[in-house]
Design a protein around this motif. Structure first.
Motif, mmCIF file in Angstrom:
data_model
loop_
_atom_site.group_PDB
_atom_site.id
_atom_site.type_symbol
_atom_site.label_atom_id
_atom_site.label_comp_id
_atom_site.label_asym_id
_atom_site.label_seq_id
_atom_site.Cartn_x
_atom_site.Cartn_y
_atom_site.Cartn_z
ATOM 1 N N ASP A 128 -6.634 3.541 -3.922
ATOM 2 C CA ASP A 128 -5.686 4.203 -3.038
ATOM 3 C C ASP A 128 -6.457 5.083 -2.064
ATOM 4 O O ASP A 128 -7.690 5.184 -2.143
ATOM 5 C CB ASP A 128 -4.713 5.046 -3.874
ATOM 6 C CG ASP A 128 -3.406 5.338 -3.157
ATOM 7 O OD1 ASP A 128 -3.315 5.089 -1.943
ATOM 8 O OD2 ASP A 128 -2.477 5.811 -3.829
ATOM 9 N N ILE A 134 -5.873 3.613 3.604
ATOM 10 C CA ILE A 134 -5.100 2.588 2.911
ATOM 11 C C ILE A 134 -5.087 1.289 3.710
ATOM 12 O O ILE A 134 -5.188 1.289 4.935
ATOM 13 C CB ILE A 134 -3.656 3.049 2.621
ATOM 14 C CG1 ILE A 134 -2.942 3.477 3.917
ATOM 15 C CG2 ILE A 134 -3.635 4.154 1.587
ATOM 16 C CD1 ILE A 134 -1.481 3.763 3.723
ATOM 17 N N THR A 136 -3.656 -3.153 3.415
ATOM 18 C CA THR A 136 -2.593 -4.009 2.890
ATOM 19 C C THR A 136 -2.759 -4.272 1.398
ATOM 20 O O THR A 136 -1.782 -4.262 0.637
ATOM 21 C CB THR A 136 -2.571 -5.343 3.648
ATOM 22 O OG1 THR A 136 -2.370 -5.080 5.036
ATOM 23 C CG2 THR A 136 -1.470 -6.250 3.141
ATOM 24 N N LEU A 139 -1.589 -1.236 -0.651
ATOM 25 C CA LEU A 139 -0.133 -1.121 -0.645
ATOM 26 C C LEU A 139 0.510 -2.195 -1.522
ATOM 27 O O LEU A 139 1.421 -1.922 -2.305
ATOM 28 C CB LEU A 139 0.397 -1.217 0.784
ATOM 29 C CG LEU A 139 0.082 -0.031 1.695
ATOM 30 C CD1 LEU A 139 0.367 -0.396 3.143
ATOM 31 C CD2 LEU A 139 0.881 1.197 1.289
ATOM 32 N N TRP A 143 2.620 -1.617 -4.976
ATOM 33 C CA TRP A 143 4.004 -2.101 -4.969
ATOM 34 C C TRP A 143 4.251 -3.026 -6.160
ATOM 35 O O TRP A 143 5.233 -2.865 -6.899
ATOM 36 C CB TRP A 143 4.304 -2.835 -3.674
ATOM 37 C CG TRP A 143 5.461 -3.782 -3.752
ATOM 38 C CD1 TRP A 143 5.426 -5.147 -3.745
ATOM 39 C CD2 TRP A 143 6.850 -3.445 -3.877
ATOM 40 N NE1 TRP A 143 6.680 -5.676 -3.864
ATOM 41 C CE2 TRP A 143 7.579 -4.656 -3.943
ATOM 42 C CE3 TRP A 143 7.539 -2.238 -3.949
ATOM 43 C CZ2 TRP A 143 8.964 -4.696 -4.077
ATOM 44 C CZ3 TRP A 143 8.934 -2.283 -4.082
ATOM 45 C CH2 TRP A 143 9.627 -3.496 -4.139
ATOM 46 N N ALA A 191 -0.438 5.163 -1.185
ATOM 47 C CA ALA A 191 0.137 3.939 -1.748
ATOM 48 C C ALA A 191 0.863 4.244 -3.056
ATOM 49 O O ALA A 191 1.984 3.780 -3.286
ATOM 50 C CB ALA A 191 -0.954 2.898 -1.961
ATOM 51 N N GLN A 195 5.180 4.247 -3.769
ATOM 52 C CA GLN A 195 5.860 3.422 -4.775
ATOM 53 C C GLN A 195 6.549 4.263 -5.850
ATOM 54 O O GLN A 195 7.633 3.909 -6.318
ATOM 55 C CB GLN A 195 4.857 2.457 -5.414
ATOM 56 C CG GLN A 195 3.994 1.687 -4.429
ATOM 57 C CD GLN A 195 4.785 1.002 -3.319
ATOM 58 O OE1 GLN A 195 5.967 0.697 -3.472
ATOM 59 N NE2 GLN A 195 4.138 0.767 -2.187
#
Length: 281
Positions: A128, A134, A136, A139, A143, A191, A195
């Motif tokens: 993170d 950050i 893709t 993330l 997620w 990130a 979430q």
């Protein structure tokens, strides 16, 4: 029959094993130093049968390292309040979208065909950064593990509960968040904060969705908890920000979660509960 305005004296005398006969799945119960292990021990001590989920490869890649699943299992078994209850453990990579439903089914089967309590404690650690760091992959990883898997676990759990007789008591879902919306937030862990914030936001919606199955849904923010990830001067600086002069210990949120799992917690649902020991941010 209408409920009496006051409990009887017998009802006030709390049963020494308030979760006897119930079954729980606790995810992220991989280390004896973690919250998941502490929650599982509390539930077992209260009489529940418990399925411990672990994903050792995640801990292997962290500074604190991995524990041996058999040692975690033995520790929880030592806490069993009901000698007839079961404690079972099994692996699962919850980043795989097929695993949550399979895990719920496996846990229910191992614990006698039903599942009353779901504690979604697992999370992706590390990987993170701040806004400029950050990407893709970060993330998407957070997620998949921190949010998507929790919703899929709750979905599979809800389908099990829907097959039981109406208003079967004892249905509980507990999720974990991190106080990302308090004071200064978590700008260095965007990130993760994103979430975990999603779980906090969806708590009331899930509580409404599961109310017809007599299931309560709550989310706990345990604040800073000593799970062996910090030492030295930084550790002491954090400890000084608690009125008690100490960090939260894994059993601090575990006591709250175990209480929510009992019948005494049946009137609390749709809540995000900050249990931080007065931590000064």
């Amino acid at each position: 029959m209408p409920r009496l305005p006051h409990p009887t004296p017998a009802e006030l005398r709390r049963h020494p094993l308030p979760l006897r006969g119930r079954a729980a799945l606790v995810t992220g119960a991989s280390r004896r130093g973690g919250i998941g292990h502490a929650v599982a021990r509390r539930l077992a001590a209260y009489g529940a049968s418990v399925y411990l989920h672990h994903h050792v490869p995640h801990d292997v890649g962290q500074p604190w390292g991995a524990d041996r699943p058999e040692n975690v299992l033995a520790s929880v078994r030592d806490a069993l309040g009901d000698p007839g209850a079961r404690v079972v453990a099994g692996p699962g990579d919850l980043a795989d979208p097929a695993v949550p439903a399979a895990l719920v089914a496996r846990a229910a089967d191992a614990l006698g065909g039903r599942l009353d309590i779901l504690v979604a404690n697992h999370a992706q650690s590390g990987f993170d950064g701040a806004l400029d760091e950050i990407d893709t992959a970060m993330l998407d990883t957070h997620w998949a593990v921190d949010t998507r898997s929790v919703i899929l676990l709750v979905q599979a759990y809800a389908r099990l509960r829907a097959a039981l007789p109406p208003r079967t008591p004892g249905g509980r879902v507990m999720m974990m968040t991190s106080g990302q919306d308090i004071a200064g937030g978590m700008p260095g862990e965007l990130a993760y904060a994103l979430q975990k914030g999603a779980l906090a936001s969806v708590t009331r919606s899930l509580a409404t969705a599961l109310a017809e199955h007599a299931v309560t849904v709550n989310t706990v923010n345990p604040g800073p908890v000593d799970t062996d990830y910090m030492t030295g001067a930084d550790y002491e600086a954090v400890a000084a920000r608690f009125p008690a002069g100490r960090w939260g210990m894994p059993d601090d949120p575990a006591r709250l979660i175990a209480w929510l799992a009992t019948d005494e917690g049946e009137w609390v649902t749709g809540q995000v509960i900050d249990s931080e020991g007065g931590f000064r941010r």
